[in-house]
Design an enzyme around this catalytic site. Structure first.
Site, PDB file in Angstrom:
ATOM      1  N   SER A  46       0.867  -1.168   0.000  1.00 48.69           N
ATOM      2  CA  SER A  46       0.000   0.000   0.000  1.00 48.69           C
ATOM      3  C   SER A  46       0.905   1.220   0.000  1.00 48.69           C
ATOM      4  O   SER A  46       1.795   1.331   0.842  1.00 48.69           O
ATOM      5  CB  SER A  46      -0.891  -0.010   1.245  1.00 48.69           C
ATOM      6  N   GLU A  47       0.701   2.134  -0.957  1.00 49.44           N
ATOM      7  CA  GLU A  47       1.711   3.169  -1.186  1.00 49.44           C
ATOM      8  C   GLU A  47       1.833   4.180  -0.046  1.00 49.44           C
ATOM      9  O   GLU A  47       2.754   4.973  -0.020  1.00 49.44           O
ATOM     10  CB  GLU A  47       1.487   3.873  -2.528  1.00 49.44           C
ATOM     11  N   ASN A  48       0.911   4.154   0.915  1.00 45.33           N
ATOM     12  CA  ASN A  48       1.097   5.024   2.079  1.00 45.33           C
ATOM     13  C   ASN A  48       2.085   4.430   3.081  1.00 45.33           C
ATOM     14  O   ASN A  48       2.317   5.042   4.124  1.00 45.33           O
ATOM     15  CB  ASN A  48      -0.251   5.331   2.751  1.00 45.33           C
TER      16      ASN A  48
END
Lengths: 219, 232
Positions: A46-48
């Site tokens: 998840s890119e966060n």
């Protein structure tokens, strides 16, 4: 019959390969995690800042500090890790993530994708989509074949502001699996019971249709 | 070196109209909510805010937008905020939308003394307009410049009196890069401990990047999308 959102996700899940790190976008792509084929082990990024994203938490176990890129509360699986946003996009830009699945408003026959802006109407921003499509080796777009007005979203050229150029290689819609190569869409599979004629009529871009178009197969 | 300030009032001394601020967080996760509350109280105007998102209407940076304190937002995604959209479409608010990875790297570069870098993200899109293009390994890239701020305001889980910081889970996000890129970096933490308490092996942001640290008094830690599965 045309697939529903879950059917699209299930078909995309068949593309997963053992050992892959995978980034799933918001919407239909998120559902892909529900259909990982047996014997296949993948890890979701998840890119966060999460590697090893798990399912939603049980009620009462939500943690405000643990959300996915869609801002939904989630959990992690054993072996997960957390990191900052620069490291996250180093994974993406550096091609350490093997597959990106994302939604689109339009896709064109040379692999352009538009999914972040409708001028004058909707400006939400691109989030991580431009970084993802510019770098991923494998990009699968999950989308509906037409918009609500019935107009094709599988186009010769995108009309909306682009997210990336020449980057999409595969598209899965409620009607078909399409591959993009040599500046054309190629019809690979059709949804169960969907005719080739219907797909042709709903595809504005140039479509190469082989003599035999197999139906998608679901276990 | 002791970086501790008494409270949020002392932490934000020196913030003036027209300044550029970086605010950590992703969505409402890991945002410096005590400092945002104080900024609203101060009523500082014409601010340029660099933050991945712009909060929601009644929380986070959304509160500063309601109070018309923001002149320009530099973000990657602003989808959850009606007041933001209204101000942007009416032209009251200047908005610079940047790919998320480029935003993170521009902050990192700003803190790391790298004035600019090439990235493939945004090539061929309106993000690339006016930017130098160069081809590396057969692939076009665009030149993106570093970002810095007068104040960077970050939120951490634990911090010590030296300004060393540890973040929790996905609340890390943009905070470490922004901590590096502020002329003055303010850290608000849930737990503030004496130097020597935190394991040096586990520090995410070394204290050198932090000028002021304080323990926040109120952390609502609002959840934007509460998603759960049924208990088995």
């Amino acid at each position: 019959m045309a697939l529903d959102k879950n059917g699209i996700a299930q078909r995309i899940a068949q593309e997963l390969k053992n050992g892959w790190y995978v980034n799933l976008g918001i919407g239909i792509p998120t559902l892909v995690a529900n259909y990982i084929p047996e014997g296949i082990e993948v890890e979701f990024q998840s890119e966060n800042g999460i590697l090893g994203m798990g399912p939603f938490p049980f009620e009462g176990e939500e943690d405000a500090d643990l959300i996915n890129a869609g801002k939904q509360t989630i959990t992690t699986v054993a072996g997960a890790s957390f990191f900052d946003s620069a490291t996250s996009f180093a994974m993406i830009r550096g091609q350490h993530v093997q597959l990106t699945v994302l939604g689109a408003m339009e896709v064109s026959q040379n692999g352009d994708i538009a999914n972040w802006k409708i001028p004058g109407k909707m400006v939400k921003g691109m989030g991580g989509a431009m970084d993802l499509v510019a770098s991923a080796e494998n990009i699968i777009v999950a989308m509906m074949h037409s918009n609500k007005a019935g107009e094709s979203k599988i186009l010769k050229e995108c009309t909306l502001p682009l997210t990336g150029v020449g980057c999409v290689k595969k598209v899965v819609t409620e009607l078909a699996v399409l591959e993009i190569k040599d500046g054309k869409f190629h019809l690979i599979e059709r949804a169960p019971g969907v005719s080739v004629e219907e797909i042709i009529s709903k595809t504005e871009g140039e479509l190469v249709v082989p003599d035999v178009v197999p139906e998608m197969h679901f276990d | 070196m002791n970086k501790v300030v008494k409270n949020v009032e002392e932490a934000l001394v020196g913030i003036q109209d027209g300044m550029t601020l970086m605010l950590g967080g992703f969505g409402l996760c890991g945002i410096p909510e005590n400092s945002i509350g104080q900024l609203v109280k101060l009523g500082t105007k014409n601010l340029t805010c660099i933050s991945n998102n712009a909060g929601v209407d009644d929380f986070g940076i959304g509160l500063m937008l309601q109070a018309k304190q923001v002149k320009k937002m530099i973000s990657s995604y602003v989808g959850e905020n009606d007041e933001f959209e209204r101000q942007m479409l009416s032209g009251e608010l200047e908005v610079d939308l940047i790919p998320q990875g480029s935003l993170a790297e521009r902050c990192r570069a700003g803190g790391a003394g790298i004035p600019a870098f090439f990235t493939p993200a945004g090539y061929g899109t309106e993000v690339a307009e006016g930017k130098e293009v160069r081809v590396f390994n057969g692939k076009p890239h665009i030149l993106e410049s570093a970002l810095t701020a007068d104040f960077a305001i970050v939120k951490a889980w634990k911090g010590d009196t030296e300004g060393n910081l540890i973040y929790k889970a996905a609340a890390r996000n943009f905070n470490p890069m922004m901590a590096m890129a502020g002329k003055i970096t303010v850290a608000e933490v849930e737990e503030l401990v004496p130097a020597g308490t935190l394991d040096p092996n586990q520090i995410h942001t070394p204290g050198i990047f932090v000028q002021r640290i304080f323990k926040g008094t109120a952390f609502e830690k609002r959840i934007e999308q509460r998603t759960v599965r049924k208990n088995a």
